[in-house]
Design a protein around this motif. Structure first.
Motif, PDB file in Angstrom:
ATOM      1  N   THR A  66     -14.564 -32.427  19.241  1.00  0.00           N
ATOM      2  CA  THR A  66     -15.492 -31.752  20.135  1.00  0.00           C
ATOM      3  C   THR A  66     -15.801 -30.351  19.627  1.00  0.00           C
ATOM      4  N   LEU A  67     -16.760 -29.712  20.257  1.00  0.00           N
ATOM      5  CA  LEU A  67     -17.132 -28.343  19.895  1.00  0.00           C
ATOM      6  C   LEU A  67     -15.962 -27.381  20.087  1.00  0.00           C
ATOM      7  N   ARG A  68     -15.051 -27.708  20.983  1.00  0.00           N
ATOM      8  CA  ARG A  68     -13.873 -26.874  21.234  1.00  0.00           C
ATOM      9  C   ARG A  68     -12.671 -27.262  20.374  1.00  0.00           C
ATOM     10  N   GLY A  69     -12.859 -28.246  19.486  1.00  0.00           N
ATOM     11  CA  GLY A  69     -11.793 -28.632  18.564  1.00  0.00           C
ATOM     12  C   GLY A  69     -10.869 -29.727  19.069  1.00  0.00           C
ATOM     13  N   ARG A  70     -11.101 -30.250  20.248  1.00  0.00           N
ATOM     14  CA  ARG A  70     -10.277 -31.360  20.746  1.00  0.00           C
ATOM     15  C   ARG A  70     -10.642 -32.636  20.010  1.00  0.00           C
ATOM     16  N   GLN A  71      -9.673 -33.543  19.898  1.00  0.00           N
ATOM     17  CA  GLN A  71      -9.927 -34.820  19.250  1.00  0.00           C
ATOM     18  C   GLN A  71      -9.781 -35.931  20.277  1.00  0.00           C
ATOM     19  N   LEU A  72     -10.830 -36.738  20.387  1.00  0.00           N
ATOM     20  CA  LEU A  72     -10.873 -37.817  21.359  1.00  0.00           C
ATOM     21  C   LEU A  72     -11.016 -39.147  20.636  1.00  0.00           C
ATOM     22  N   CYS A  73     -10.183 -40.099  20.988  1.00  0.00           N
ATOM     23  CA  CYS A  73     -10.189 -41.416  20.350  1.00  0.00           C
ATOM     24  C   CYS A  73     -11.079 -42.379  21.128  1.00  0.00           C
ATOM     25  N   ALA A  74     -11.936 -43.072  20.398  1.00  0.00           N
ATOM     26  CA  ALA A  74     -12.871 -44.017  21.009  1.00  0.00           C
ATOM     27  C   ALA A  74     -12.838 -45.336  20.251  1.00  0.00           C
ATOM     28  N   PRO A  75     -13.143 -46.438  20.929  1.00  0.00           N
ATOM     29  CA  PRO A  75     -13.156 -47.747  20.263  1.00  0.00           C
ATOM     30  C   PRO A  75     -14.364 -47.875  19.332  1.00  0.00           C
ATOM     31  N   PRO A  76     -14.152 -48.292  18.093  1.00  0.00           N
ATOM     32  CA  PRO A  76     -15.256 -48.362  17.127  1.00  0.00           C
ATOM     33  C   PRO A  76     -16.286 -49.440  17.421  1.00  0.00           C
ATOM     34  N   ASP A  77     -15.985 -50.377  18.298  1.00  0.00           N
ATOM     35  CA  ASP A  77     -16.894 -51.492  18.545  1.00  0.00           C
ATOM     36  C   ASP A  77     -17.802 -51.302  19.764  1.00  0.00           C
ATOM     37  N   GLN A  78     -17.840 -50.116  20.334  1.00  0.00           N
ATOM     38  CA  GLN A  78     -18.663 -49.864  21.516  1.00  0.00           C
ATOM     39  C   GLN A  78     -20.043 -49.313  21.129  1.00  0.00           C
ATOM     40  N   PRO A  79     -21.097 -49.761  21.790  1.00  0.00           N
ATOM     41  CA  PRO A  79     -22.442 -49.268  21.475  1.00  0.00           C
ATOM     42  C   PRO A  79     -22.593 -47.756  21.653  1.00  0.00           C
ATOM     43  N   TRP A  80     -21.936 -47.173  22.662  1.00  0.00           N
ATOM     44  CA  TRP A  80     -22.067 -45.727  22.867  1.00  0.00           C
ATOM     45  C   TRP A  80     -21.433 -44.943  21.729  1.00  0.00           C
ATOM     46  N   VAL A  81     -20.405 -45.506  21.107  1.00  0.00           N
ATOM     47  CA  VAL A  81     -19.767 -44.867  19.951  1.00  0.00           C
ATOM     48  C   VAL A  81     -20.737 -44.883  18.766  1.00  0.00           C
ATOM     49  N   ASP A  82     -21.395 -46.018  18.556  1.00  0.00           N
ATOM     50  CA  ASP A  82     -22.389 -46.124  17.472  1.00  0.00           C
ATOM     51  C   ASP A  82     -23.532 -45.126  17.658  1.00  0.00           C
ATOM     52  N   ARG A  83     -23.972 -44.961  18.894  1.00  0.00           N
ATOM     53  CA  ARG A  83     -25.070 -44.016  19.156  1.00  0.00           C
ATOM     54  C   ARG A  83     -24.671 -42.586  18.813  1.00  0.00           C
ATOM     55  N   ILE A  84     -23.453 -42.204  19.164  1.00  0.00           N
ATOM     56  CA  ILE A  84     -22.987 -40.846  18.851  1.00  0.00           C
ATOM     57  C   ILE A  84     -22.885 -40.662  17.338  1.00  0.00           C
ATOM     58  N   ILE A  85     -22.350 -41.657  16.643  1.00  0.00           N
ATOM     59  CA  ILE A  85     -22.213 -41.568  15.182  1.00  0.00           C
ATOM     60  C   ILE A  85     -23.584 -41.449  14.521  1.00  0.00           C
ATOM     61  N   ARG A  86     -24.534 -42.276  14.947  1.00  0.00           N
ATOM     62  CA  ARG A  86     -25.884 -42.202  14.371  1.00  0.00           C
ATOM     63  C   ARG A  86     -26.517 -40.830  14.605  1.00  0.00           C
ATOM     64  N   ARG A  87     -26.331 -40.285  15.797  1.00  0.00           N
ATOM     65  CA  ARG A  87     -26.883 -38.966  16.092  1.00  0.00           C
ATOM     66  C   ARG A  87     -26.238 -37.897  15.204  1.00  0.00           C
ATOM     67  N   LEU A  88     -24.923 -37.973  15.023  1.00  0.00           N
ATOM     68  CA  LEU A  88     -24.242 -37.000  14.165  1.00  0.00           C
ATOM     69  C   LEU A  88     -24.709 -37.116  12.712  1.00  0.00           C
ATOM     70  N   GLN A  89     -24.875 -38.344  12.238  1.00  0.00           N
ATOM     71  CA  GLN A  89     -25.343 -38.544  10.865  1.00  0.00           C
ATOM     72  C   GLN A  89     -26.772 -38.045  10.694  1.00  0.00           C
ATOM     73  N   LYS A  90     -27.612 -38.275  11.688  1.00  0.00           N
ATOM     74  CA  LYS A  90     -28.996 -37.812  11.634  1.00  0.00           C
ATOM     75  C   LYS A  90     -29.039 -36.290  11.627  1.00  0.00           C
ATOM     76  N   THR A  91     -28.258 -35.663  12.479  1.00  0.00           N
ATOM     77  CA  THR A  91     -28.203 -34.201  12.542  1.00  0.00           C
ATOM     78  C   THR A  91     -27.677 -33.623  11.240  1.00  0.00           C
ATOM     79  N   SER A  92     -26.682 -34.282  10.651  1.00  0.00           N
ATOM     80  CA  SER A  92     -26.106 -33.822   9.392  1.00  0.00           C
ATOM     81  C   SER A  92     -27.132 -33.916   8.263  1.00  0.00           C
ATOM     82  N   ALA A  93     -27.855 -35.029   8.195  1.00  0.00           N
ATOM     83  CA  ALA A  93     -28.884 -35.199   7.153  1.00  0.00           C
ATOM     84  C   ALA A  93     -29.998 -34.183   7.327  1.00  0.00           C
ATOM     85  N   LYS A  94     -30.367 -33.915   8.566  1.00  0.00           N
ATOM     86  CA  LYS A  94     -31.431 -32.955   8.848  1.00  0.00           C
ATOM     87  C   LYS A  94     -31.022 -31.545   8.421  1.00  0.00           C
ATOM     88  N   SER A  95     -29.782 -31.162   8.706  1.00  0.00           N
ATOM     89  CA  SER A  95     -29.333 -29.819   8.333  1.00  0.00           C
ATOM     90  C   SER A  95     -29.178 -29.680   6.814  1.00  0.00           C
TER      91      SER A  95
END
Length: 100
Positions: A66-95
């Motif tokens: 997280t932005l505050r440095g906490r680490q949260l564990c999530a299941p890799p097979d959930q659609p909401w997890v995929d959406r967050i990963i795609r958004r992070l990858q898109k933001t990273s590529a854009k920057s």
């Protein structure tokens, strides 16, 4: 003779405990013991990494930092997890494009 053995034994144990060869045993501390099924808000996540069974973890997970440095564990097979990963990858590529 006993007073000389104790310091040598302590030194030997200290060397074994801090040995790089045992690093893989310490990596287990990085594994998730469980994962949250509740979706994590996308706006608080800044990074992610995978922890998989092949890496020595019993519970496969995506660890979101997280932005505050906490680490949260999530299941890799959930659609909401995929959406967050795609958004992070898109933001990273854009920057990366903007910094070039």
């Amino acid at each position: 003779m006993a007073p000389r053995v104790a310091p040598l034994l302590a030194l030997g144990l200290l060397l074994l405990w801090t040995s790089p060869a045992l690093g893989s045993a310490n990596d287990i501390e990085d594994c998730c013991l469980s994962v949250t099924q509740r979706p994590i808000p996308r706006n608080i996540v800044r990074d992610f990494r995978y922890l998989l069974i092949k890496d020595g973890c019993r519970v496969p997970a995506v660890v979101f930092t997280t932005l505050r440095g906490r680490q949260l564990c999530a299941p890799p097979d959930q659609p909401w997890v995929d959406r967050i990963i795609r958004r992070l990858q898109k933001t990273s590529a854009k920057s990366k494009r903007q910094s070039s």
